[in-house]
Write a protein that holds these residues in place. Sequence first.
Motif, PDB file in Angstrom:
ATOM      1  N   ARG A  25      37.133  43.590  46.017  1.00  0.00           N
ATOM      2  CA  ARG A  25      37.992  45.015  46.316  1.00  0.00           C
ATOM      3  C   ARG A  25      37.580  45.939  45.432  1.00  0.00           C
ATOM      4  NH1 ARG A  25      44.422  44.560  45.671  1.00  0.00           N
ATOM      5  NH2 ARG A  25      43.755  42.534  45.363  1.00  0.00           N
ATOM      6  N   PHE A  39      41.183  43.670  50.505  1.00  0.00           N
ATOM      7  CA  PHE A  39      40.050  42.730  50.266  1.00  0.00           C
ATOM      8  C   PHE A  39      39.254  42.876  51.528  1.00  0.00           C
ATOM      9  CE2 PHE A  39      43.112  40.290  47.614  1.00  0.00           C
ATOM     10  CZ  PHE A  39      42.424  40.388  46.399  1.00  0.00           C
ATOM     11  N   LYS A  40      37.684  42.640  51.093  1.00  0.00           N
ATOM     12  CA  LYS A  40      36.719  42.635  52.407  1.00  0.00           C
ATOM     13  C   LYS A  40      36.386  40.762  52.142  1.00  0.00           C
ATOM     14  CE  LYS A  40      34.825  46.669  50.991  1.00  0.00           C
ATOM     15  NZ  LYS A  40      33.830  47.392  50.570  1.00  0.00           N
ATOM     16  N   HIS A  74      42.065  49.592  47.895  1.00  0.00           N
ATOM     17  CA  HIS A  74      41.845  49.029  49.225  1.00  0.00           C
ATOM     18  C   HIS A  74      42.120  47.468  49.583  1.00  0.00           C
ATOM     19  CE1 HIS A  74      40.355  52.686  51.019  1.00  0.00           C
ATOM     20  NE2 HIS A  74      39.711  52.776  49.898  1.00  0.00           N
TER      21      HIS A  74
END
Length: 168
Positions: A136, A23-24, A21
């Motif tokens: 991640r 990055f936050k 997914h």
Amino acid sequence: AMARTTRTTGQGRTAPTIIPHLFKVDSFFILKFLLELIEGHNNNNNNNTKKMAQQEDGYYPRINSTMLMPGQHSGMIVSIVGTIEACDGQFATVKCADGGQARFQVDPSFAQPPGTTLELVGAVMEGNVVQLFITRDMGSDFDMDVYNKMITEVQANPKFAEYFSPGQ
């Protein structure tokens, strides 16, 4: 929650490829860290500011706990893959790919349960604590041994330097 695709290997076979997914980003801590650098908050770390300024944008060396400890990455943004062991709302303890530990300064809202395997990107601060910027999720089937061999035997090998250097 990983997207899986396949790729063709050099021998004409197909192999699974995992696409993690996105990055936050924790913008509060990025902004805080950058403001401290700009304002000269850490006057004793002028070397760290120079390292950050010289680090190519988007390039984060992949390291493990052994590589973190000597202090050679102080002031740099790095990438560490590991499993969350504990978190008290201020610091998270992570078991790295080499089996050692790293400490991350986290936002109080950081909510990753123990046992979660993540890539953690952040800036190495004084005392080898990493200020967490981005995570991640690497999934539950991530092979830490293979990853550790990649960063210690392949990434460190001059023969493969072009694949792990900025601008390549």
